[in-house]
Structure formats: structure tokens, C-alpha cells
Design an enzyme around this catalytic site. Sequence first.
Site, PDB file in Angstrom:
ATOM      1  N   ASP A  18       0.852  -1.187   0.000  1.00 24.94           N
ATOM      2  CA  ASP A  18       0.000   0.000   0.000  1.00 24.94           C
ATOM      3  C   ASP A  18       0.891   1.240   0.000  1.00 24.94           C
ATOM      4  O   ASP A  18       1.983   1.219  -0.576  1.00 24.94           O
ATOM      5  CB  ASP A  18      -0.930  -0.023   1.223  1.00 24.94           C
ATOM      6  CG  ASP A  18      -2.268   0.651   0.959  1.00 24.94           C
ATOM      7  OD1 ASP A  18      -2.267   1.883   0.810  1.00 24.94           O
ATOM      8  OD2 ASP A  18      -3.288  -0.039   0.898  1.00 24.94           O
ATOM      9  N   HIS A  48      -3.494   6.368   3.464  1.00 24.70           N
ATOM     10  CA  HIS A  48      -4.274   5.209   3.070  1.00 24.70           C
ATOM     11  C   HIS A  48      -3.722   3.921   3.673  1.00 24.70           C
ATOM     12  O   HIS A  48      -4.455   3.121   4.260  1.00 24.70           O
ATOM     13  CB  HIS A  48      -4.303   5.115   1.542  1.00 24.70           C
ATOM     14  CG  HIS A  48      -5.233   4.074   1.007  1.00 24.70           C
ATOM     15  ND1 HIS A  48      -4.842   2.786   0.761  1.00 24.70           N
ATOM     16  CD2 HIS A  48      -6.538   4.152   0.654  1.00 24.70           C
ATOM     17  CE1 HIS A  48      -5.857   2.098   0.271  1.00 24.70           C
ATOM     18  NE2 HIS A  48      -6.902   2.905   0.195  1.00 24.70           N
ATOM     19  N   SER A  50     -11.237  -0.551  -0.009  1.00 22.44           N
ATOM     20  CA  SER A  50      -9.913  -0.559   0.629  1.00 22.44           C
ATOM     21  C   SER A  50     -10.038  -0.875   2.107  1.00 22.44           C
ATOM     22  O   SER A  50      -9.149  -1.490   2.703  1.00 22.44           O
ATOM     23  CB  SER A  50      -9.238   0.808   0.491  1.00 22.44           C
ATOM     24  OG  SER A  50      -8.775   1.014  -0.801  1.00 22.44           O
TER      25      SER A  50
END
Length: 850
Positions: A160, A203, A513
Site C-alpha cells: 500500500d 491510506h 480498501s
Amino acid sequence: MLSTGRVYQAGLLALAISALSAQAQVPRLPTDNSLLVPNEYLITFTGEPGTSEGIAAANDFFASLKTKKIPYTIYENYTTLLNGAYIGVEDKYYDAVHSISTAASISASRLSITDDSPPINDKSTANPPLPMLADEYTGVNLVRNSTKWDGTNVKVGIIDSGIDYNHPAFGSCYKTKGCRIQYGHNYVSDTGRTDPLDTCNGHGTHVAGILAGNHGVFKGVAPNATLGIYRAVGCDNKGSVQHLAKAAEQAYKDGMQVVNISFGSPGGWSDWVMSTLVDKLRAHQIHVVTGAGNNGMDGLWTVVSPAVSRYSIAVGSMEVPKIYSLYMNVTVGGKTIPVRRSEQQTTVPLINLKDAPFTRGLSSAGDDYGCSPIANDVKGAVVLIQRQYCSLTTKAANVYNAGGAALAVYNTDSSDMGVIIFEYEVNLPSFTIFQNDGQALVALLDANKDATVTVDHSVFVFDNQFATAPAFYSSWGPNPEGPIKPDLLAPGSYIYSSLPLNQGSYGLMSGTSMAAPYVAGLVALLIQSGATFDDNNLMSNVIHTATPAKNAAGQFYSVAQQGTGLVNAYNALTANLAFRTRYNLPTYYDDFSYSTYPFAIYYENHGKEVANYKFAAKTCLSVSGVGTGTVMATPPLTSTAGASVSFSTTSLSTKAGSNGNFQVTITNSKLDRKAFLIYSGYIQAYAASGSTGYTYSFPYMGYAYDSSSISVLDKSLYGLPCMVRQSEYQCLDPSASHKFTFTGRDFPVILLRFQAPVAQMMIKVAYAATPTKNHASVEDYFFSLQSRTMDSTGYQYVEKVWDGMGHATSTPQNVYKMPKGKYVLRFQIQPVRTNNKVQYYTSPTIEIGS
């Protein structure tokens, strides 16, 4: 793959036209936001990595490039999971490269994305740790309170945007003795670091918290798992396949047992490189959990790569009953009411108002659309405006010019709030609220002169009005090639999890996600509990113990939307029956005639007692991506019609340690083939009367129409397909001849949109006088492989710019400028499942020279 709900790109819809004509104006694709990287490719060679055959194939490939006099640059070699290389080579040599026999595959460099919107400012405020509300609805709290499983000694890799390893949720450490983050690397150069510190994105830190965070009352699903953090996504939320492949290889080398990938390339296919990497990881007994994607508003076939991989656990997003939300406290008539609000846009300082005036913004005509100057006094106030009729930018500008302190926009439909993104900067904090909240506030404000509002950045628990439904943004399947996707759903909306310390420590994000790490954490718990790398056990328990969701009318949502439904961690960890159905329940492509489909479901009793079960067939809503006039339908149309199901037996009694199978037959002969339906349903095994046990669901899906009767080219948007000038982006008259200089931005551009999966597209050049006779090639081996055409800009069409070059098929390395004359471009499009029926599009006449 983060999506904070529907992203309202102000002004985008204003570009739509009311009538389709030869002179239709179409929106221009920003070239700096494309997901295709020009002149870069990932090549895999024949032979396995590290073998003499594989090494010889790589050497032969590069020798062939030199023989063909094709210049190239090697950026990366892959010798572990892949036998390949990431190279730079001009796009015009694509066909020549493809013709080299030792090139097993050639993949254009395609960026993957985690987010289709900019970072949100409202993340950037200090927040305390709070518990994950979703745990109550998925059995995680029950696991935590009644078992010892917490992920201890299980290695979980996260590919990620990195992690803020200074965060207390991860021990405020990195690779030190006793630290849970023991592995990691940064493959992206934008931070100038080799460690995977996440400071500019957030994120990856948010994903890691859902999976394995541990800070006071905040706990991830597997809060004691050992982490490997592989930063392959940059500050711009994009990841190059060059880095993603290296990250996957390192995860394998480091011995990860589970890998979470919460990003992807829209419109995915299973032979794209990222999907291939998932297959390779699984071949090495590593489970890979992926986010299904956030393109659900675009209808069927929108699951991303790598989630389309047959061997991934593809996770969509489910809405659960209680969620956190940002809010504003409205005080009116002596009563204070908390009202949910979206995050504000990023370009202005964070809103922080206490007891500010709250009022509607009215025009001189008395409406509250904000499309004309505000007539009433709104100075220093938070101004309530209704959506519709003009861009959000216009509304904000009018409120700003009237002296308003902030803008609150209420929706005109019951959809999610969404996030405001302006066309250009307006120095006004702005956010959205739900339609029903807005209408209630309008009534209160009309009845009371004085109202105030307090707006900060804290969160509050609210009832979720979309509860127990698949999230509207969650991508639909099926995989265009066969397997059912998504596999299941997990909580993904308004998830409260860790953020980098410089972004406030904790905050909300939404998207598949957030759903994927929930399931990745469950897989870690299953491994800790003793589950081996065996699809009959671990994979069956994860997928088949999930709970399918129903709509308000009691109808099951399509398998193409929800897989087997909402994950149940406790059931997965304690189930005694395992079913071998993971890879032998395909999608049935019944394109040409009605058929009967028999298949077997195999079972094993891992418990200590006799298991007594009954079987039942449950029909889901059938869906269609084809509307009136065989034009693409988004969202998909629904029907209660379904296939019929019969069983070889309606009951099962199996002793501890025994195994067997039962037969199921599906028949779709009662379905109307002209309705273009994709049908689906569940075979459910449930505990017989007097017995105990869980309900297991086995999904099936099939097509009940001849797809060759549908034009793969959708003509419903902007008058597509059409040809435009790169400098103007206006559809040119298809009956006229158009001259181009092929300099500057004066190039012909063909715009196409696919409404069904496309397997291959070749582009040929023909003389205008003989438009059906190929003269030269532009791209012989251009494999579009688009389930549907989408990119991070939100536009849904393919843009092909022709530079006036062509080549003979026999010598693809000899690329030359087409001589003076009149030509047409001939697109040969091979859809999937159409009995090899090629479809064509011929461009208007292109004149080269005078």
C-alpha cells in the site's frame, strides 16, 4: 481504492449534452491523469524464474530487440515470482515486441489507484482512539471475547502507501526487537526514504489499523499479527506496476502468509500483471485479499485487477447499522440536533465554528439553489443550499460573495452525501448533508428566525440509513472471464481507523480498501487457529459462512454485487464443515442456447459429531447491464426472474471425519433471453431440525442471453464513438473528410466506450476509397482487455490518438509515416463470449497532406 462516498466533481455533469449530434462536445481527458504509462512495459518471458529455460528466454528476448534495432531501457528485472523485466520501449514498437516468441506476455504499464479523490482535510485533526463499530456486526467482538486468537506469530504483508510506524497503534517502532513491524521497504522515490514511512498519504496507515492496529480501545481484527509493510503507492495515490511487482516479490521472500492489496486498476482482467502476481503468490501458499474496487456506480464488470484474479479473495463493501460520522450541531428553537456531514474539500483551512448563524441561502426569486446571487443576509453564517441546476462551484462562489462563512449542500436524492470537489478554488469551507436532513432543516429554519450551528472535526455515532445493503460504490462483478467476483463483503463505509500522526492519528475513510483488511485480518486469525493452506478449510470457511444480504422487499441482492454476503468472523473460525466449491463454481456463460448445468459440491466434516443438514435453493435478483435499445444500463436493471435448481438429495448426514458430495443442477430455460439477464442464487446448507450448525451459502451465476446481439460500442454518451481533434474535443462530422497537420495538438483522436467486456481490439489503416480492405496496421496486438472502460478521472471512454504512423503486419518493427492520401482507421473489436463475432468501427476520413 479509497472512496469517501460519491465524489461530486463540480461542473463535470455540465459538460453533458442534451442531444447527440455530429458536432457533440465531449469532455477532454486530462493526459496527466491517465492510468496508462506511455513507453513502459512489463514483459514476462517463457520459462519459470531462475530456471535455465527462463534465463535463456530472457537472453533471447533482449537479443531479438537488438536484432530488430529496437531501442530499450531495462528498469527492473524480476526473478522470483515472475520471469520478466520492466522496460522502456517506445509505444510504436509494441507490435514488433509482441512478435518475439520468447515474450510470454506484454503488459502496458498501468497505474493502480487507491483513491479517486484528493485527500480530505477533515482527517487532519487530532482524534482519540475509538473502537471499531463494525466488529459488533461481523462476529469479531465475539471472537475477541471468547477465543485467544489475535494473529500472534502470523505474518501479514500490506502492499500500500506505507505506514506511520511512529503511531502507537503499531507500537511506535520499526524493525526493532519486539516490534510488530518486522519487515518492509519503500519502492517509491517520492519521499526520498527506503523505509515505508507514510506521511503524505494515510491510506496504508488506515488499512493497517483495520487489519492489525492495537491502541487502547482501538483494535484491528488481528491486533497482534506480525507486519510486513511494502510501500508501492505514492503520495498521489497511484502505484506503478514496476513497484507493485517488486513489493509482491519481497513479500514472498519475507515469508508473508497473508497479503492485503487495497488498490487496483479499473476494468480488470485476470491476465493483467497484478492479477498474475496474485496467482503466483497463491502458488507459493500465500493468501491474497484484495479490494473489489469503488466503481459500483458504473454497473457490471467493474471489479478491478488484481481482485479479478481467480485466486484472490475479492472483498466488496457492506453498509452496517451503526457508523461514525463527522457532524454539525444545529441549535434551533432551543433544541440541539446533531446532523451528519461529509468531509470538507481540501483547498481551504479546516472549518471550526461555534454557535455561528445558520440560515438558508435564498435568491431574489426565493429558491435555495444558490445558482444566482444570494439575496438574504448570510454574512458570517453557515449557509444551507440545495443541490441541482448549477455547479457546486457556482453555488460556493455566490455564498462566498455574500459573505457566508461556510456552505452546507443538501442532496436532492437519497444517495450518499459525497465529497465536494470544485472546478477551481473557492475559499469557502464546504460540505454536504443528506437529503432528509436537509429537508428537515429547511422546515426548522423556515419556522424559526434564529438558528446557530457548531462545526468541528469530532465524530459521533449515527444510525446508517443504508444499513445491510452493499455500498453503492462497491464494484460489481462478474469477472468477465469466469469466476464469481466479488467473493464476499465486509464493512467499508465510514470506518474509523489509524492515520499518520501528522494527519490527526485517527479518522474516517470509506471504500473497499477498508473492507479488504477486515477479511485479511480474519485469514490471519484462521491461520493462527490451525487452518492450513487448504481451500477445503480456510477458504471455504471465510467465504461460505458469510451472510447474504436482502433488500427491503426480502430479495437477495445479486451475487454479482455481494458474492456470498457479509463476512462472519466467528462462524468462519468455528465452523466444522468445509466445502470444496471455491474454484468449481464458475459463471455459466450461456450465450447461444438454453442449457442445464450439473455440478457437485464436495464436503468434509472436521468436527467431532455427526452433522445433519438440509439443502435449499435461494434465488437472487437477476440483473442486466443492457437497457432499452441495447444501450448500457447503470445502475444495472433488476428482475425477480431466476433459474431453477434441483438436488440429488435434500439432506445430508455426515459422521465426524467423513466426506462426500451432492449434486446440483441449474436450469435457465424459463428466462427471457431478450431481457439480457445475468441470473444468480445460492445453494444453502442449514442445520436440520434438532441439530446445531451454521448456514453455508454456495453462490452460482449465469448468463441467459446471446451476447453477440449487443453492440459492444455504447452510443449513449456524448455521441460516441466519434473522432475529434486533440486540440478541440468536438465530434467531427462522420460524413466529411478532415485534414490534420499531425503537429502540435492537431491529431485525430478516436473516442470509444465499451458497454460489455472486450477481449481484443486491433486498429488497422485503410484507404478511404476502400474502407473495408486493410492497408496497414496501427496496432495488431493491442489487447484492450477492458471489462469496461474507466480511469481515475471518472470518464468512461477509451481515447486513441493516431500519430499518422503505420506498419506492415509482416514487419511490425518497420514503423513509417503514412504518405499523403485519404485514410480511415478501422477498429476490429473482439468482445468476450460472442461466438468470435468481430465488431467494427470505421472512423471518418482522415486526410494527410494536401
